[in-house]
Design a protein around this motif. Structure first.
Motif, short mmCIF file in Angstrom:
data_model
loop_
_atom_site.label_atom_id
_atom_site.label_comp_id
_atom_site.label_asym_id
_atom_site.label_seq_id
_atom_site.Cartn_x
_atom_site.Cartn_y
_atom_site.Cartn_z
N GLU A 165 1.61 17.82 -43.15
CA GLU A 165 1.18 16.90 -42.10
C GLU A 165 0.42 15.70 -42.66
N SER A 166 -0.49 15.94 -43.60
CA SER A 166 -1.29 14.83 -44.14
C SER A 166 -0.41 13.83 -44.87
N VAL A 167 0.66 14.30 -45.51
CA VAL A 167 1.58 13.42 -46.22
C VAL A 167 2.44 12.63 -45.23
N LYS A 168 2.96 13.32 -44.23
CA LYS A 168 3.80 12.65 -43.24
C LYS A 168 3.03 11.55 -42.51
N ASP A 169 1.77 11.85 -42.18
CA ASP A 169 1.01 10.93 -41.35
C ASP A 169 0.19 9.92 -42.13
N ALA A 170 0.40 9.85 -43.43
CA ALA A 170 -0.28 8.84 -44.25
C ALA A 170 0.37 7.47 -44.10
N VAL A 171 1.51 7.40 -43.42
CA VAL A 171 2.18 6.12 -43.16
C VAL A 171 2.47 6.02 -41.67
N THR A 172 2.74 4.81 -41.21
CA THR A 172 3.08 4.58 -39.81
C THR A 172 4.55 4.94 -39.57
N PRO A 173 4.93 5.19 -38.32
CA PRO A 173 6.31 5.59 -38.03
C PRO A 173 7.37 4.60 -38.49
N ASP A 174 7.02 3.31 -38.58
CA ASP A 174 8.00 2.30 -38.98
C ASP A 174 8.04 2.10 -40.50
N TYR A 175 7.39 2.98 -41.26
CA TYR A 175 7.37 2.83 -42.73
C TYR A 175 8.79 2.75 -43.32
N PRO A 176 9.75 3.63 -42.95
CA PRO A 176 11.08 3.53 -43.56
C PRO A 176 11.73 2.17 -43.38
N GLN A 177 11.59 1.59 -42.19
CA GLN A 177 12.18 0.27 -41.94
C GLN A 177 11.47 -0.81 -42.76
#
Length: 251
Positions: free
Chosen positions: A212-224
């Motif tokens: 969870e801490s790794v997933k949420d270290a970026v915003t949802p639009d990080y891949p784009q």
């Protein structure tokens, strides 16, 4: 003082007396490792994201190197600024509960060394996606693969458990979470084989991807955001992105 919750990772925060502000950039992996550490420690903090292409005057005034992350520590009406991610991580280890470093000095030194290796991998990743020619790109590809070969050997050295040190999540894991995030983007572009034939590295990558801490270290639009950044580099990888998109585009 009102005690807040670590909202960036959705993990209930512990009690603290300082107010911590993490000055960030959307794509910076060094920011991500600090955010992961803060949330693994259940430390409440605020996150302030800036545009490094248009650095605010206040940021230039407090960042000697002009880089993120910065950790603004506010206490008793005064503020101190800590810069450089390695220093921020060590400061959090010294001042906050839930240590992520091992207690044994030798083990702790080894962990610090592998954190430096993670930073070297990030530098190699930067050279990989910035390589201007196919020849340079292939050379960087080979160099990156060799670095992960060395990591595969280290992970095979008698440990059990899903994390770098076995059963316990450590700062080394916090550092490599952002490293593997790049390969999510690379895998969408092509099959470069950098992590192929490395089952322990692959299993570690998968567990970090689910943390969870790794997933949420970026915003949802990080891949784009990362895809747009890679596409705009003017590198050989940028050309591969354009070819891939042209091949899959609808008439």
């Amino acid at each position: 003082m009102k005690h807040e919750i670590c909202e960036i990772a959705g993990i209930p925060g512990g009690l603290v007396t300082d107010k911590l502000v993490l000055v960030s950039h959307h794509l910076c992996p060094y920011v991500q490792r600090a955010a992961i550490s803060l949330c693994e420690k259940d430390v409440p903090f605020e996150r302030l994201t800036i545009d490094l292409a248009k650095k605010p005057a206040w940021f230039k005034a407090i960042s000697p190197l002009g880089k993120v992350p910065l950790l603004r520590v506010q206490q008793d009406g005064e503020e101190a600024v800590i810069f450089e991610s390695a220093v921020i991580l060590e400061f959090l280890e010294e001042t906050q509960a839930n240590p992520l470093h091992p207690a044994d000095p030798l083990a702790r030194a080894r962990h610090r060394a592998w954190i430096e290796f993670g930073s070297a991998i990030l530098n190699a990743i930067g050279r990989f996606y910035s390589a201007p020619t196919e020849a340079a790109f292939l050379a960087e590809n080979e160099g990156l693969s060799a670095m992960f070969d060395r990591l595969e050997i280290e992970l095979a050295a008698g440990r059990t458990g899903p994390w770098f040190a076995g059963e316990r999540f450590s700062l080394v894991d916090a550092v490599y979470g952002p490293v593997f995030r790049y390969f999510d983007a690379f895998d969408r572009i092509g099959a470069f084989g950098i992590l192929s034939g490395k089952p322990r590295v692959g299993a570690w990558r998968k567990r970090l991807h689910e943390r969870e801490s790794v997933k949420d270290a970026v915003t949802p639009d990080y891949p784009q955001r990362l895809h747009a950044f890679l596409q705009a580099k003017g590198s050989h990888l940028s050309k591969l992105i354009r070819r891939s998109e042209a091949a899959t585009a609808l008439p």
